[in-house]
Design an enzyme around this catalytic site. Structure first.
Site, PDB file in Angstrom:
ATOM      1  N   VAL A 197      44.483  19.581  -6.486  1.00  0.00           N
ATOM      2  CA  VAL A 197      45.785  19.368  -5.843  1.00  0.00           C
ATOM      3  C   VAL A 197      46.958  19.524  -6.814  1.00  0.00           C
ATOM      4  O   VAL A 197      48.091  19.795  -6.382  1.00  0.00           O
ATOM      5  CB  VAL A 197      45.838  17.980  -5.155  1.00  0.00           C
ATOM      6  CG1 VAL A 197      45.904  16.835  -6.170  1.00  0.00           C
ATOM      7  CG2 VAL A 197      46.989  17.889  -4.178  1.00  0.00           C
ATOM      8  N   GLU A 288      32.980  20.669 -13.311  1.00  0.00           N
ATOM      9  CA  GLU A 288      33.122  22.040 -13.808  1.00  0.00           C
ATOM     10  C   GLU A 288      31.882  22.478 -14.600  1.00  0.00           C
ATOM     11  O   GLU A 288      31.478  23.645 -14.557  1.00  0.00           O
ATOM     12  CB  GLU A 288      34.369  22.146 -14.688  1.00  0.00           C
ATOM     13  CG  GLU A 288      34.680  23.543 -15.160  1.00  0.00           C
ATOM     14  CD  GLU A 288      36.016  23.603 -15.871  1.00  0.00           C
ATOM     15  OE1 GLU A 288      37.022  23.902 -15.207  1.00  0.00           O
ATOM     16  OE2 GLU A 288      36.063  23.333 -17.092  1.00  0.00           O
TER      17      GLU A 288
HETATM   18  N1  UDP Z   1      41.980  13.799  -8.670  1.00  0.00           N
HETATM   19  C1  UDP Z   1      42.649  12.869  -7.871  1.00  0.00           C
HETATM   20  N2  UDP Z   1      43.035  11.684  -8.422  1.00  0.00           N
HETATM   21  C2  UDP Z   1      42.815  11.371  -9.737  1.00  0.00           C
HETATM   22  C3  UDP Z   1      42.148  12.306 -10.542  1.00  0.00           C
HETATM   23  C4  UDP Z   1      41.755  13.535  -9.983  1.00  0.00           C
HETATM   24  O1  UDP Z   1      42.881  13.116  -6.688  1.00  0.00           O
HETATM   25  O2  UDP Z   1      43.208  10.281 -10.167  1.00  0.00           O
HETATM   26  C5  UDP Z   1      41.518  15.076  -8.045  1.00  0.00           C
HETATM   27  C6  UDP Z   1      42.676  16.018  -7.780  1.00  0.00           C
HETATM   28  O3  UDP Z   1      42.386  16.838  -6.671  1.00  0.00           O
HETATM   29  C7  UDP Z   1      42.693  16.857  -9.060  1.00  0.00           C
HETATM   30  C8  UDP Z   1      41.200  17.029  -9.299  1.00  0.00           C
HETATM   31  O4  UDP Z   1      40.636  15.751  -8.917  1.00  0.00           O
HETATM   32  O5  UDP Z   1      43.393  18.058  -8.852  1.00  0.00           O
HETATM   33  C9  UDP Z   1      40.796  17.357 -10.728  1.00  0.00           C
HETATM   34  O6  UDP Z   1      41.373  16.461 -11.653  1.00  0.00           O
HETATM   35  P1  UDP Z   1      42.475  16.960 -12.711  1.00  0.00           P
HETATM   36  O7  UDP Z   1      43.413  17.886 -12.045  1.00  0.00           O
HETATM   37  O8  UDP Z   1      43.077  15.747 -13.365  1.00  0.00           O
HETATM   38  O9  UDP Z   1      41.586  17.756 -13.759  1.00  0.00           O
HETATM   39  P2  UDP Z   1      42.124  18.945 -14.711  1.00  0.00           P
HETATM   40  O10 UDP Z   1      42.513  20.089 -13.822  1.00  0.00           O
HETATM   41  O11 UDP Z   1      43.290  18.400 -15.480  1.00  0.00           O
HETATM   42  O12 UDP Z   1      40.926  19.265 -15.568  1.00  0.00           O
END
Ligand code: UDP
Ligand code: MN
Length: 339
Positions: A197, A288
């Protein structure tokens, strides 16, 4: 009608009723097997690339359209870049088949703040002209912003429990996607995408991205050697990939494909995450890492270039002719429930 004919009809009626009764009372295994078998056959049917009669399109070139980047994987799956597809041809194929698309997105805790940009930009650029059903998972349904949706586009909010660790949140998505497909989407939609998101669409993302199983290349690790890929390297983890293996490093912020294929992916990753949890191990990049393991042994049929997964903090190199979608810059300490 003679008595003989009436008697035959009566017997046929009684036999049919008996078969119906036995099936519904006992569901004999041979009968279930037949049904099961039929279900498996329909599940794996791929969409034909039917093209309508009488539509004029540019003639395809027999030369490669891009010299600067690879446009095909070693297993002959397309790698989608600008200038590698003709949208007129593609839209004619998919609009003709009246396809429907589901898009899942998860916004728990403070991540609800990203929803407005995500949804508004998706309405401008994502699968425009196709029916799209967003499934939004959140623990804060009252904070979901009002976003005006286009024709044939709808949004369903699914209330989910809050979780304390961001690692759990990102990993739990696999199980929720699995359940959603199993319970609702399996036979009702043609394609599904799942997105982070904390992202935004900037330019066209359309039917050229559709495929049975779709992955996207990581913008940072595009062009790195397989030894540099940040795969899980501990053999104890289910996500383990040895240093001499690996095709690409895929981004965990997007998966896509036909519902049955994404279901298998999500289920496998969910099971491996649980197995690791039982053994007190968590893969280095959570979902991932499991996704990368899955794609190594279940090759995606379509690979999206980093045009479809950029990051706002990276400078755009020459081979990136367009940024279609990117992860936005965020302050981790401010938005994650734990550090
Ligand atoms: N997410 C969420 N709340 C949180 C942490 C993660 O809704 O407190 C969801 C959200 O959709 C986010 C996804 O998990 O886009 C992946 O986490 P994040 O974007 O923090 O990971 P990154 O892209 O930084 O590795
Ligand atoms: Mn993210």
């Amino acid at each position: 009608m003679r008595f003989g004919q009436i008697f035959c009809l009566f017997c046929a009626f009684i036999s049919c009723s008996l078969v119906w009764l036995i099936y519904h009372s006992y569901k004999p295994s041979w009968f279930s097997d037949v049904l099961e078998c039929r279900a498996t056959v329909t599940k794996h049917v791929t969409l034909d690339l039917i093209f309508p009669v009488g539509v004029a399109c540019a003639q395809p070139s027999v030369h490669t359209s891009r010299q600067d980047v690879s446009i095909s994987t070693p297993w002959s799956a397309p790698i989608v870049w600008e200038e590698t597809f003709d949208l007129v041809v593609i839209d004619n194929i998919y609009k003709y088949q009246n396809i429907t698309v589901a898009a899942t997105v998860f916004a728990l805790g403070k991540y609800v703040r990203f929803l407005k940009d995500f949804l508004e930009s998706a309405e401008q650029h994502f699968m425009v002209g196709y029916p799209v059903h967003y499934y939004l998972f959140t623990d804060l349904p009252n904070e979901v912003p009002e976003v005006k949706l286009g024709e044939e586009r709808q949004l369903t909010v699914i209330k989910t429990p809050s979780l304390k660790r961001w690692q759990e949140i990102t990993q739990s998505r696999m199980g929720m996607i699995e359940k959603l497909i199993e319970e609702k989407l399996r036979n009702t939609i043609d394609y599904i995408f799942s997105f982070d998101v904390d992202t935004k669409f900037h330019a066209h993302w359309g039917a050229e991205s559709l495929g049975d199983l779709v992955g996207v290349l990581h913008p940072y690790l595009f062009g790195s050697s397989r030894q540099q890929f940040t795969y899980e390297r501990r053999p104890e983890s289910q996500a383990y990939i040895p240093s001499e293996e690996g095709d690409y490093y895929y981004e965990g912020a997007m998966i896509g494909g036909r519902p049955d294929k994404v279901y298998e992916l999500a289920k496998t990753c969910r099971m491996q995450i649980e197995m690791d949890k039982d053994n007190q191990i968590e893969a280095v990049w959570q979902d991932e890492s499991y996704l990368n393991k899955y794609f190594l042994y279940n090759k995606p049929t379509k690979v999206l270039s980093p045009e479809y997964m950029w990051h706002d903090e990276i400078q755009k190199p020459d081979h990136m002719k367009v940024v279609r979608f990117s992860q936005v810059i965020k302050k981790y300490a401010e938005i994650r429930p734990n550090t």
